[in-house]
Design an enzyme around this catalytic site. Structure first.
Site, PDB file in Angstrom:
ATOM      1  N   SER A 197       0.860  -1.189   0.000  1.00 14.05           N
ATOM      2  CA  SER A 197       0.000   0.000   0.000  1.00 14.05           C
ATOM      3  C   SER A 197       0.894   1.237   0.000  1.00 14.05           C
ATOM      4  O   SER A 197       1.980   1.241   0.587  1.00 14.05           O
ATOM      5  CB  SER A 197      -0.964  -0.014   1.178  1.00 14.05           C
ATOM      6  OG  SER A 197      -0.260   0.067   2.390  1.00 14.05           O
ATOM      7  N   GLY A 242      -0.135   4.636   0.671  1.00 14.99           N
ATOM      8  CA  GLY A 242      -0.802   5.815   1.235  1.00 14.99           C
ATOM      9  C   GLY A 242      -1.731   6.457   0.213  1.00 14.99           C
ATOM     10  O   GLY A 242      -2.545   5.770  -0.420  1.00 14.99           O
ATOM     11  N   ASP A 296      -1.239   7.300  -2.650  1.00 13.12           N
ATOM     12  CA  ASP A 296      -1.031   6.791  -4.021  1.00 13.12           C
ATOM     13  C   ASP A 296      -1.678   5.442  -4.271  1.00 13.12           C
ATOM     14  O   ASP A 296      -1.451   4.836  -5.322  1.00 13.12           O
ATOM     15  CB  ASP A 296       0.476   6.679  -4.321  1.00 13.12           C
ATOM     16  CG  ASP A 296       1.066   8.025  -4.658  1.00 13.12           C
ATOM     17  OD1 ASP A 296       0.287   8.894  -5.085  1.00 13.12           O
ATOM     18  OD2 ASP A 296       2.276   8.202  -4.464  1.00 13.12           O
ATOM     19  N   GLY A 297      -2.445   4.926  -3.345  1.00 12.61           N
ATOM     20  CA  GLY A 297      -3.150   3.666  -3.565  1.00 12.61           C
ATOM     21  C   GLY A 297      -2.312   2.454  -3.237  1.00 12.61           C
ATOM     22  O   GLY A 297      -1.826   2.319  -2.115  1.00 12.61           O
ATOM     23  N   GLY A 313      -3.430   1.411   7.344  1.00 12.74           N
ATOM     24  CA  GLY A 313      -2.923   0.103   6.932  1.00 12.74           C
ATOM     25  C   GLY A 313      -3.725  -1.018   7.593  1.00 12.74           C
ATOM     26  O   GLY A 313      -4.089  -2.007   6.944  1.00 12.74           O
ATOM     27  N   ASP A 314      -4.024  -0.867   8.869  1.00 15.05           N
ATOM     28  CA  ASP A 314      -4.809  -1.887   9.584  1.00 15.05           C
ATOM     29  C   ASP A 314      -6.232  -1.958   9.021  1.00 15.05           C
ATOM     30  O   ASP A 314      -6.812  -3.038   8.886  1.00 15.05           O
ATOM     31  CB  ASP A 314      -4.879  -1.550  11.085  1.00 15.05           C
ATOM     32  CG  ASP A 314      -3.490  -1.418  11.695  1.00 15.05           C
ATOM     33  OD1 ASP A 314      -2.568  -2.090  11.193  1.00 15.05           O
ATOM     34  OD2 ASP A 314      -3.335  -0.622  12.644  1.00 15.05           O
TER      35      ASP A 314
HETATM   36  P1  ATP Z   1      -0.241   2.619   8.913  1.00 13.27           P
HETATM   37  O1  ATP Z   1       1.052   1.924   9.257  1.00 13.27           O
HETATM   38  O2  ATP Z   1      -0.329   4.062   9.345  1.00 13.27           O
HETATM   39  O3  ATP Z   1      -1.461   1.866   9.325  1.00 13.27           O
HETATM   40  P2  ATP Z   1       0.385   1.799   6.181  1.00 13.27           P
HETATM   41  O4  ATP Z   1       1.678   2.411   5.727  1.00 13.27           O
HETATM   42  O5  ATP Z   1       0.357   0.362   6.526  1.00 13.27           O
HETATM   43  O6  ATP Z   1      -0.276   2.693   7.308  1.00 13.27           O
HETATM   44  P3  ATP Z   1      -0.874   3.197   4.012  1.00 13.27           P
HETATM   45  O7  ATP Z   1      -0.295   2.758   2.714  1.00 13.27           O
HETATM   46  O8  ATP Z   1      -0.436   4.513   4.556  1.00 13.27           O
HETATM   47  O9  ATP Z   1      -0.710   2.008   5.040  1.00 13.27           O
HETATM   48  O10 ATP Z   1      -2.459   3.277   3.886  1.00 13.27           O
HETATM   49  C1  ATP Z   1      -3.258   2.164   3.542  1.00 13.27           C
HETATM   50  C2  ATP Z   1      -4.380   2.606   2.625  1.00 13.27           C
HETATM   51  O11 ATP Z   1      -5.176   3.619   3.268  1.00 13.27           O
HETATM   52  C3  ATP Z   1      -3.919   3.253   1.312  1.00 13.27           C
HETATM   53  O12 ATP Z   1      -3.629   2.274   0.329  1.00 13.27           O
HETATM   54  C4  ATP Z   1      -5.132   4.115   0.998  1.00 13.27           C
HETATM   55  O13 ATP Z   1      -6.199   3.339   0.486  1.00 13.27           O
HETATM   56  C5  ATP Z   1      -5.559   4.627   2.367  1.00 13.27           C
HETATM   57  N1  ATP Z   1      -4.836   5.875   2.684  1.00 13.27           N
HETATM   58  C6  ATP Z   1      -3.844   6.044   3.562  1.00 13.27           C
HETATM   59  N2  ATP Z   1      -3.399   7.324   3.576  1.00 13.27           N
HETATM   60  C7  ATP Z   1      -4.162   7.989   2.673  1.00 13.27           C
HETATM   61  C8  ATP Z   1      -4.209   9.339   2.217  1.00 13.27           C
HETATM   62  N3  ATP Z   1      -3.380  10.274   2.703  1.00 13.27           N
HETATM   63  N4  ATP Z   1      -5.123   9.649   1.266  1.00 13.27           N
HETATM   64  C9  ATP Z   1      -5.953   8.712   0.784  1.00 13.27           C
HETATM   65  N5  ATP Z   1      -5.962   7.425   1.190  1.00 13.27           N
HETATM   66  C10 ATP Z   1      -5.086   7.062   2.109  1.00 13.27           C
END
Ligand code: ATP
Length: 312
Positions: free
Chosen positions: A224, A226, A228-229, A255-256
């Protein structure tokens, strides 16, 4: 029913402070204390999405009892194994206009007896579950291969496993004989797994990297990104997932929440594209809420339509 495993839960304490005084006293009024740990975020989101689940793992002492009472208040079913040690606290100091300083306890040390007792509870719970999520770090006292053992037990009973962990526990699980069905590592974690820098800019190199060594045998690998999908591999098919831009409120726990979405879509045997869309939307919905690990299910359909998945 979905089973969520949190081996090292915590009470997440958040202290909003105007100015943090180093080497002095800082007083705080609006303290928030919530049942935390990545697996409990997953549990909350699965529950808010209206899907039946049971939360399990290890809890101990007064703080463990607090977490149970929070889960009861939220109507989340749970069956944790009791430990002698005290469940940990994770403290986030939110200060000086957007800065976040964290103090994270490593948590109690688990004895062999406590590990055995948990395994017995887990084995029993597997009989009433169709899918299990395992999230977060392993507490001290449990070997890095502990998740491998849990994965093997789940697969013996035909239960699929989504694993969201990092470091040695992730390495050991990926290298184990029985692989998790889904992992959601970040860029650095995949780079560590393949012993080279993951190349997100070159699709053909990326495909080779995600199909190399032990990663080849993992059905779902989702990275994932953030706002960017995400990029994903399912069997030998690769996907790029794009999401609309949002007015983000608090992305912590997205992420969770993504894992929660993948779990509930996989559990109802949705198509790979719909599994990806569901996870993205629950992640996005979390980013729109103030509370970590929380979604508004009423906005699900609106965003589901806006997520675009293409094969690459
Ligand atoms: P964390 O460790 O904080 O739980 P992570 O790094 O495991 O996060 P991310 O990739 O940040 O996970 O986020 C997971 C999903 O949540 C992304 O793929 C997206 O769908 C959504 N998301 C997270 N941040 C954003 C954002 N700033 N704008 C839009 N969607 C977001």
């Amino acid at each position: 029913m979905i089973l969520t495993i949190t081996m090292n839960p915590s009470i997440d304490m958040s202290y909003p402070i105007e100015t943090l005084t180093i080497d002095g006293v800082t007083r705080v009024q609006n303290v928030s204390k919530t049942a935390g740990g990545k697996g409990l975020n997953v549990s909350r989101v699965v529950h808010q999405m209206g899907v039946d689940l049971v939360a399990s793992g290890l809890l101990g002492g007064h703080f463990g009892a607090f977490i149970k009472s929070e889960l009861d208040k939220q109507g989340i079913k749970h069956q944790f194994s009791e430990i002698d040690g005290e469940t940990r606290n994770s403290i986030a100091l939110l200060h000086d206009g957007g800065k976040q300083t964290e103090v994270l306890e490593s948590g109690p040390e688990i004895s062999e007896r406590e590990a055995r007792e948990f395994l017995a509870t887990y084995e029993e719970l597997l009989d009433s579950c169709s899918l299990v999520t395992m999230s977060g770090s392993l507490p001290r006292g449990l070997d890095a291969s502990f998740y491998s053992q849990l994965i093997e037990m789940a697969h013996t009973k035909g239960v699929r496993v989504l694993l969201d962990t990092s470091g040695a526990a992730l390495q050991a699980s990926v290298r184990g004989n029985v692989k998790p069905d889904l992992i959601k590592p970040n860029e650095e974690e995949v780079s560590a797994l393949i012993d080279q820098k993951l190349d997100l800019s070159n699709i053909s190199i990326l495909k080779k990297q995600l199909s190399s060594g032990e990663l080849a045998d993992i059905k779902w690998i989702i990275i994932s990104l953030g706002a960017d999908g995400a990029l994903a591999k399912y069997d030998n098919t690769f996907y790029r997932v794009r999401i609309p831009s949002l007015d983000v409120v608090n992305p912590v726990g997205s992420g969770d929440s993504t894992i929660a979405g993948f779990a509930l879509a996989m559990d109802q045997d949705d198509s790979p594209v719909d599994i990806l869309k569901t996870g993205m939307v629950t992640g996005m919905l979390n980013a729109l809420e103030e509370t970590t690990g929380s979604v508004n299910p009423n906005r699900f359909d609106e965003f589901f339509k806006q997520v675009k998945v293409e094969k690459i």
